[in-house]
Design a protein around this motif. Structure first.
Motif, PDB file in Angstrom:
ATOM      1  N   ARG A   1      -5.451   0.855  -7.524  1.00  0.00           N
ATOM      2  CA  ARG A   1      -6.890   1.006  -7.294  1.00  0.00           C
ATOM      3  C   ARG A   1      -7.525   1.859  -8.392  1.00  0.00           C
ATOM      4  O   ARG A   1      -8.656   1.601  -8.822  1.00  0.00           O
TER       5      ARG A   1
ATOM      6  N   ILE B   1      -4.818  -4.450   1.695  1.00  0.00           N
ATOM      7  CA  ILE B   1      -4.619  -3.967   0.327  1.00  0.00           C
ATOM      8  C   ILE B   1      -5.517  -4.746  -0.637  1.00  0.00           C
ATOM      9  O   ILE B   1      -6.118  -4.172  -1.548  1.00  0.00           O
TER      10      ILE B   1
ATOM     11  N   GLN C   1       5.248   2.405  -1.781  1.00  0.00           N
ATOM     12  CA  GLN C   1       4.388   1.238  -1.980  1.00  0.00           C
ATOM     13  C   GLN C   1       2.921   1.618  -1.865  1.00  0.00           C
ATOM     14  O   GLN C   1       2.082   1.127  -2.629  1.00  0.00           O
ATOM     15  N   ARG C   2       2.585   2.489  -0.907  1.00  0.00           N
ATOM     16  CA  ARG C   2       1.193   2.936  -0.783  1.00  0.00           C
ATOM     17  C   ARG C   2       0.736   3.678  -2.030  1.00  0.00           C
ATOM     18  O   ARG C   2      -0.408   3.510  -2.469  1.00  0.00           O
TER      19      ARG C   2
ATOM     20  N   LEU D   1      -1.495  -5.772  -8.989  1.00  0.00           N
ATOM     21  CA  LEU D   1      -0.370  -5.607  -8.076  1.00  0.00           C
ATOM     22  C   LEU D   1       0.949  -5.825  -8.810  1.00  0.00           C
ATOM     23  O   LEU D   1       1.917  -5.075  -8.623  1.00  0.00           O
TER      24      LEU D   1
ATOM     25  N   VAL E   1      -0.169   1.270  -4.610  1.00  0.00           N
ATOM     26  CA  VAL E   1      -1.493   0.694  -4.326  1.00  0.00           C
ATOM     27  C   VAL E   1      -2.590   1.632  -4.815  1.00  0.00           C
ATOM     28  O   VAL E   1      -3.578   1.203  -5.427  1.00  0.00           O
TER      29      VAL E   1
ATOM     30  N   LEU F   1      -8.479  -3.069  -3.080  1.00  0.00           N
ATOM     31  CA  LEU F   1      -8.462  -3.202  -4.536  1.00  0.00           C
ATOM     32  C   LEU F   1      -9.661  -3.999  -5.055  1.00  0.00           C
ATOM     33  O   LEU F   1     -10.069  -3.824  -6.203  1.00  0.00           O
TER      34      LEU F   1
ATOM     35  N   HIS G   1       1.770  -8.616  -0.776  1.00  0.00           N
ATOM     36  CA  HIS G   1       1.192  -7.349  -0.325  1.00  0.00           C
ATOM     37  C   HIS G   1      -0.337  -7.430  -0.206  1.00  0.00           C
ATOM     38  O   HIS G   1      -0.956  -6.531   0.369  1.00  0.00           O
ATOM     39  N   TYR G   2      -0.945  -8.474  -0.734  1.00  0.00           N
ATOM     40  CA  TYR G   2      -2.409  -8.598  -0.765  1.00  0.00           C
ATOM     41  C   TYR G   2      -3.007  -8.513   0.637  1.00  0.00           C
ATOM     42  O   TYR G   2      -4.034  -7.848   0.843  1.00  0.00           O
TER      43      TYR G   2
END
Length: 329
Positions: A176, A120, A168-169, A147, A172, A124, A156-157
């Protein structure tokens, strides 16, 4: 959702789309001949800064193609898209890349739009590297901050996409899109792959992010309940054409196009005992490879006349800020 008051709207739209067409050549099976598929056919609309414009219609009507064409992920056949006065369709390579900082997209499937082997943090950081923004340390700090903004943790990084839930996706993917601080975000059915509770969380997050980052949304969806919750104005597409456009409350209270009335009649009521006048359309959606003459909706329209079969209706203002492409509106 109440729409932005007319007197509060800026004098000039942030995005003006005029006569957009996107055609594809389709080879016929067992033949050397090709036919033209009119995915988006002469669509015009505009977006004001800070508003959410909902774009709805059945699957295959051209909504997603329109969104991808605006960002030139697929090249337009014809038309203009003026972003702050500059035509996105005529920008050369370097200027187009620079414009990507202002224009971002959230795709429908959050899993397919993330690289399965990239963490992730790497996903990003990539936009910042491409646009040469910050030092490695500054990029790291910026990723951790975005985040936090979308409701995720620093832990989550280092995770991979398959280690996250669907909600959660999607957070993300939102992160982005926002990390370059864009002004306009095109959302292509961003909650359709999520369950109802997670949908509500993501929609509320998007509304909060819109306020915090002063964003303008083009929100593409097929669920009218979702679109009503988040949109200031709504455009209705059918077979590549924009057939109706109005402020959200106005569209739901007084739809002018027969197709819009049929869509609204299918929206579930909150009161199960309430009266429901469902409009059932006959027949299937015509093929965009061989669209009907005149109004493309006339084969399924219960009000169609001989004029509808022969003459293409022009989108016109039938009430204050309410437009419809229908001879009978």
């Amino acid at each position: 959702m109440p729409d932005i008051a007319k007197e509060q709207l800026p004098l000039k739209p942030i995005l003006e789309v005029n006569g957009l067409r996107k055609y594809f050549a389709s080879k016929q099976p067992g033949s050397w001949r090709t036919k033209t598929l009119k995915a988006v056919d002469n669509v015009s609309f505009h977006l004001y800064e800070g508003e959410t414009y909902g774009l709805v219609g059945e699957s295959g009507c051209g909504k997603s193609t329109l969104g991808r064409t605006l960002l030139r992920l697929t090249e337009p056949t014809e038309g203009t898209a003026l972003y702050n006065g500059k035509d996105l369709f005529s920008l050369p390579g370097k200027e187009l890349q620079a414009s990507r900082k202002q224009l971002q997209m959230v795709f429908q499937d959050p899993f397919a739009s993330l690289h399965p082997r990239k963490s992730i943090g790497a996903a990003l950081t990539e936009p910042l590297i491409i646009h040469r923004i910050g030092t490695p340390a500054e990029r790291y700090s910026r990723v951790l901050e975005i985040l936090r903004v979308v409701g995720l943790q620093p832990s989550h990084y280092d995770r991979l996409p398959h280690e996250l839930s669907g909600g959660q996706r999607q957070r993300v993917v939102l992160a982005r899109a926002l990390i370059l601080e864009p002004k306009l975000v095109i959302c292509d059915e961003p909650v359709s792959a999520l369950d109802v509770i997670i949908q509500a969380q993501i929609l509320n997050l998007m509304k909060q992010l819109q306020q915090d980052f002063k964003l303008t949304y083009l929100f593409i969806a097929h669920d009218l309940g979702v679109v009503r919750h988040i949109s200031d104005r709504i455009g209705v597409m059918y077979l590549g054409k924009l057939v109706e456009e109005a402020p959200t409350d106005q569209l739901f209270a007084s739809p002018k196009h027969p197709y819009t009335r049929a869509l609204l009649s299918a929206v579930p009521k909150s009161d199960p005992a309430g009266k429901r006048d469902r409009i059932l359309l006959e027949g299937d959606v015509p093929s965009p490879l061989d669209p009907p003459t005149g109004c493309t909706f006339h084969p399924r329209c219960p009000l169609a006349t001989e004029r509808c079969r022969k003459e293409i209706p022009v989108k016109r203002e039938v009430a204050d800020r309410h437009f419809a492409a229908c001879h009978l509106a």
